[in-house]
Motif scaffolding. Structure first.
Motif, mmCIF file in Angstrom:
data_model
loop_
_atom_site.group_PDB
_atom_site.id
_atom_site.type_symbol
_atom_site.label_atom_id
_atom_site.label_comp_id
_atom_site.label_asym_id
_atom_site.label_seq_id
_atom_site.Cartn_x
_atom_site.Cartn_y
_atom_site.Cartn_z
ATOM 1 N N MET A 321 0.834 -1.198 0.000
ATOM 2 C CA MET A 321 0.000 0.000 0.000
ATOM 3 C C MET A 321 0.872 1.253 0.000
ATOM 4 O O MET A 321 1.839 1.333 0.763
ATOM 5 N N PHE A 322 0.539 2.184 -0.878
ATOM 6 C CA PHE A 322 1.397 3.352 -1.056
ATOM 7 C C PHE A 322 0.592 4.643 -1.115
ATOM 8 O O PHE A 322 -0.528 4.655 -1.606
ATOM 9 N N LYS A 323 1.235 5.749 -0.671
ATOM 10 C CA LYS A 323 0.676 7.075 -0.950
ATOM 11 C C LYS A 323 1.076 7.450 -2.362
ATOM 12 O O LYS A 323 2.202 7.143 -2.785
ATOM 13 N N TYR A 324 0.210 8.128 -3.072
ATOM 14 C CA TYR A 324 0.572 8.578 -4.407
ATOM 15 C C TYR A 324 1.779 9.523 -4.320
ATOM 16 O O TYR A 324 1.825 10.418 -3.493
ATOM 17 N N SER A 325 2.727 9.304 -5.211
ATOM 18 C CA SER A 325 3.933 10.121 -5.256
ATOM 19 C C SER A 325 4.104 10.587 -6.701
ATOM 20 O O SER A 325 4.216 9.759 -7.613
ATOM 21 N N GLU A 326 4.034 11.881 -6.911
ATOM 22 C CA GLU A 326 4.095 12.379 -8.298
ATOM 23 C C GLU A 326 5.482 12.131 -8.894
ATOM 24 O O GLU A 326 6.489 12.435 -8.263
ATOM 25 N N ARG A 327 5.520 11.573 -10.093
ATOM 26 C CA ARG A 327 6.790 11.289 -10.759
ATOM 27 C C ARG A 327 6.917 12.152 -12.002
ATOM 28 O O ARG A 327 5.975 12.231 -12.813
ATOM 29 N N PRO A 328 8.086 12.790 -12.159
ATOM 30 C CA PRO A 328 8.290 13.661 -13.317
ATOM 31 C C PRO A 328 8.057 12.901 -14.621
ATOM 32 O O PRO A 328 8.272 11.674 -14.667
ATOM 33 N N GLN A 329 7.603 13.606 -15.657
ATOM 34 C CA GLN A 329 7.430 13.032 -16.996
ATOM 35 C C GLN A 329 6.121 12.294 -17.199
ATOM 36 O O GLN A 329 5.697 12.077 -18.316
ATOM 37 N N THR A 330 5.474 11.836 -16.098
ATOM 38 C CA THR A 330 4.283 10.994 -16.271
ATOM 39 C C THR A 330 3.082 11.833 -16.721
ATOM 40 O O THR A 330 3.083 13.059 -16.594
ATOM 41 N N ILE A 331 2.055 11.126 -17.219
ATOM 42 C CA ILE A 331 0.824 11.795 -17.667
ATOM 43 C C ILE A 331 0.214 12.582 -16.508
ATOM 44 O O ILE A 331 -0.222 13.728 -16.662
ATOM 45 N N ALA A 332 0.199 11.960 -15.325
ATOM 46 C CA ALA A 332 -0.406 12.631 -14.165
ATOM 47 C C ALA A 332 0.362 13.902 -13.800
ATOM 48 O O ALA A 332 -0.240 14.927 -13.486
ATOM 49 N N ALA A 333 1.697 13.829 -13.854
ATOM 50 C CA ALA A 333 2.492 15.018 -13.507
ATOM 51 C C ALA A 333 2.230 16.139 -14.509
ATOM 52 O O ALA A 333 2.164 17.314 -14.147
ATOM 53 N N ASP A 334 2.050 15.777 -15.774
ATOM 54 C CA ASP A 334 1.863 16.802 -16.810
ATOM 55 C C ASP A 334 0.440 17.350 -16.863
ATOM 56 O O ASP A 334 0.242 18.493 -17.246
ATOM 57 N N HIS A 335 -0.564 16.520 -16.528
ATOM 58 C CA HIS A 335 -1.949 16.946 -16.779
ATOM 59 C C HIS A 335 -2.842 17.055 -15.558
ATOM 60 O O HIS A 335 -3.896 17.664 -15.646
ATOM 61 N N TYR A 336 -2.471 16.406 -14.441
ATOM 62 C CA TYR A 336 -3.368 16.428 -13.287
ATOM 63 C C TYR A 336 -2.700 17.157 -12.133
ATOM 64 O O TYR A 336 -1.488 17.366 -12.111
ATOM 65 N N ASN A 337 -3.563 17.416 -11.138
ATOM 66 C CA ASN A 337 -3.109 18.159 -9.990
ATOM 67 C C ASN A 337 -2.918 17.219 -8.794
ATOM 68 O O ASN A 337 -3.868 16.531 -8.413
ATOM 69 N N ASP A 338 -1.752 17.182 -8.226
ATOM 70 C CA ASP A 338 -1.493 16.344 -7.045
ATOM 71 C C ASP A 338 -2.119 17.064 -5.850
ATOM 72 O O ASP A 338 -1.421 17.672 -5.038
ATOM 73 N N ASN A 339 -3.454 17.000 -5.773
ATOM 74 C CA ASN A 339 -4.182 17.931 -4.900
ATOM 75 C C ASN A 339 -4.770 17.318 -3.626
ATOM 76 O O ASN A 339 -5.527 17.970 -2.927
ATOM 77 N N VAL A 340 -4.431 16.070 -3.328
ATOM 78 C CA VAL A 340 -4.879 15.529 -2.035
ATOM 79 C C VAL A 340 -3.820 15.914 -0.998
ATOM 80 O O VAL A 340 -2.649 15.551 -1.143
ATOM 81 N N PRO A 341 -4.219 16.697 0.031
ATOM 82 C CA PRO A 341 -3.225 17.174 1.000
ATOM 83 C C PRO A 341 -2.468 16.032 1.681
ATOM 84 O O PRO A 341 -3.045 14.941 1.883
ATOM 85 N N ALA A 342 -1.206 16.290 2.051
ATOM 86 C CA ALA A 342 -0.349 15.246 2.629
ATOM 87 C C ALA A 342 -1.001 14.579 3.837
ATOM 88 O O ALA A 342 -0.953 13.354 3.979
#
Ligand code: 5AD
Ligand code: SF4
Length: 427
Positions: A321-342
């Motif tokens: 089980m993991f917390k989402y961690s934004e990774r450079p270059q990925t679709i999510a990093a380019d198009h979505y907002n890492d908006n769930v507070p820590a």
């Protein structure tokens, strides 16, 4: 996968006369095989490099190289930043390591991060590292083209390619003859394994079958399966061969269709549950484990609840089980907002871990009184009077030493259970 890659690197370098050392302080060359899957993994590599810097101060002749996904992802950046690295080699460049090391010897920095469309290291016989002599990994494919929106793997490991089945079968036979009794076939998505040679086409169920028939005493495992590609044929094949282990790792990632869609997973919650139903009906004693990411972009409280509900419905035996961690270059990093507070990610992860703890514990308690065939792996770390091994479901069993040796099978009856281990007695 990295562990298996390190064995390929060890094989290439021992073939050139290098020798592996068990003592870091004794080494002339340190190669760090790295993972980029989450930021945490990269942070750990950075910390390790700081430690290596102190070693290099004491021994200026020491060569330090960065291998694997982080090397691929960061290319020369880390070399420039750290001023410590002599060598950087991506996951498809290991054949070039002897040449790269020679370049370092001549006083230059060496870098090779070119990805390949066909490198599978098929002909390289891995040198088994840290081995218990009982279980071994065999890589059957490399790369990934699924492009899950959060994932760095397609960028760090390149195009998907399958390894020649004959080389996989040869390697499995070899290790069986050396006394190994368990192989784990590895790939980012083993279900999409395919090989075509003239008229003959081999898919994953066929490959699995060919290894299973080598010898009934050889257990076969595999990781990882993508739910979208888990086929009825695969389920039938597992059910047909008792030595194909009753354990399927099927990463679900989320229980919410909105999140699954955003993750680009290409299945719905309902389709996932259908696959679970098919597994359970044909292989009733099959353990099912999973991976879950919590706090992905836009994940709501409702989405999170659906993940918890799905976990209960499937009753996973085990989960990573993991917390989402934004990774450079990925679709999510380019198009979505890492908006769930820590702090929200943290709380959701805690709830997921707590629930899984209960599910794993319940799964282990269901085994009380049952008898399992266990492949002995060695003596327990806690006591040299106890053996440990695994059952087909991949659960660890601990029991008093018997006259059998590691690498042999023994039937063990479960007497006690914790959430992590089954404790029993040979019968
Ligand atoms: N953040 C958190 N977890 C991730 N995984 C992959 N990418 C990420 C990420 N960016 C997890 C997935 C995958 C496992 C190997 O790592 O759950 O199945
Ligand atoms: Fe990453 Fe998805 Fe490929 Fe797995 S299937 S390696 S999560 S892109």
């Amino acid at each position: 996968m990295n562990f298996s890659d390190s064995e390929i690197v060890a094989s290439i370098l021992t073939g050139e006369g290098f020798e592996a050392s068990n003592d870091l302080l004794d080494a002339d060359i340190i190669l760090v095989n790295t993972c980029s899957i989450r930021e945490h993994a990269e942070d750990r590599v950075r910390k390790r490099l700081h430690y290596f810097r102190s070693l290099k101060k004491k021994n200026p002749g020491l060569t330090i190289g960065l291998l694997g996904c982080m090397a691929e992802r960061t290319k020369t950046a880390l070399m420039e930043e750290e001023q410590l690295l002599d060598l950087v080699a991506g996951p498809d460049s290991y054949r070039h390591l002897p040449g790269l090391l020679a370049k370092v010897d001549s006083g230059q920095k060496a870098i090779d991060t070119i990805l390949s469309a066909d490198e599978t290291y098929a002909d390289i016989n891995p040198v088994r590292l840290d081995t218990n002599g009982v279980s071994a990994f065999i890589s059957i494919m490399r790369g990934c083209e699924n492009f899950c929106s959060y994932c760095v793997v397609p960028y760090a490991r390149g195009q998907e390619r399958s390894r020649d089945p004959l080389s996989v079968i040869r390697e499995s036979k070899d290790i069986f003859l050396q006394g190994y009794r368990e192989v784990t076939l590895l790939g980012q998505n083993v279900n999409s394994y395919h090989w075509k040679d003239g008229k003959e086409a081999v898919n994953f169920p066929l490959l699995l079958e060919r290894i299973a028939v080598l010898d009934r005493r050889l257990r076969v495992r595999f990781a990882t399966s993508h739910p979208k590609d888990l086929s009825p044929e695969l389920i039938r094949t597992i059910a047909a061969y008792p030595n194909i282990c009753r354990a399927i790792h099927l990463p679900v990632q989320s229980g919410s269709n909105l999140v699954l869609d955003k993750m680009n997973r290409k299945y719905t919650r309902e389709e996932y549950l259908e696959k679970i139903k098919a597994i359970r009906s044909q292989i009733p004693d099959c353990a099912i484990s999973t991976d879950i990411i919590t706090g992905f972009c836009d994940e709501t409280e409702e989405d999170h609840k659906q993940t918890l509900e799905l976990m209960k419905e499937v009753a996973f035996d085990y989960a990573f089980m993991f917390k989402y961690s934004e990774r450079p270059q990925t679709i999510a990093a380019d198009h979505y907002n890492d908006n769930v507070p820590a702090n929200v990610k943290e709380r959701r992860l805690r709830e997921i871990i707590d629930l899984q703890h209960e599910l794993s514990s319940a799964s282990n308690h269901r085994d009380l009184g049952e008898t399992f065939e266990v492949l002995i792996e060695g003596t327990s770390k806690r006591s040299d009077k106890q053996y440990f091994g695994r059952n087909s479901q991949n659960k660890v069993l601990v029991f008093p030493i018997t006259r059998q040796k590691p690498g042999e099978y023994v039937n063990v009856k479960v007497k006690r259970a914790t959430s992590a281990t089954l404790i029993g007695e040979a019968i």
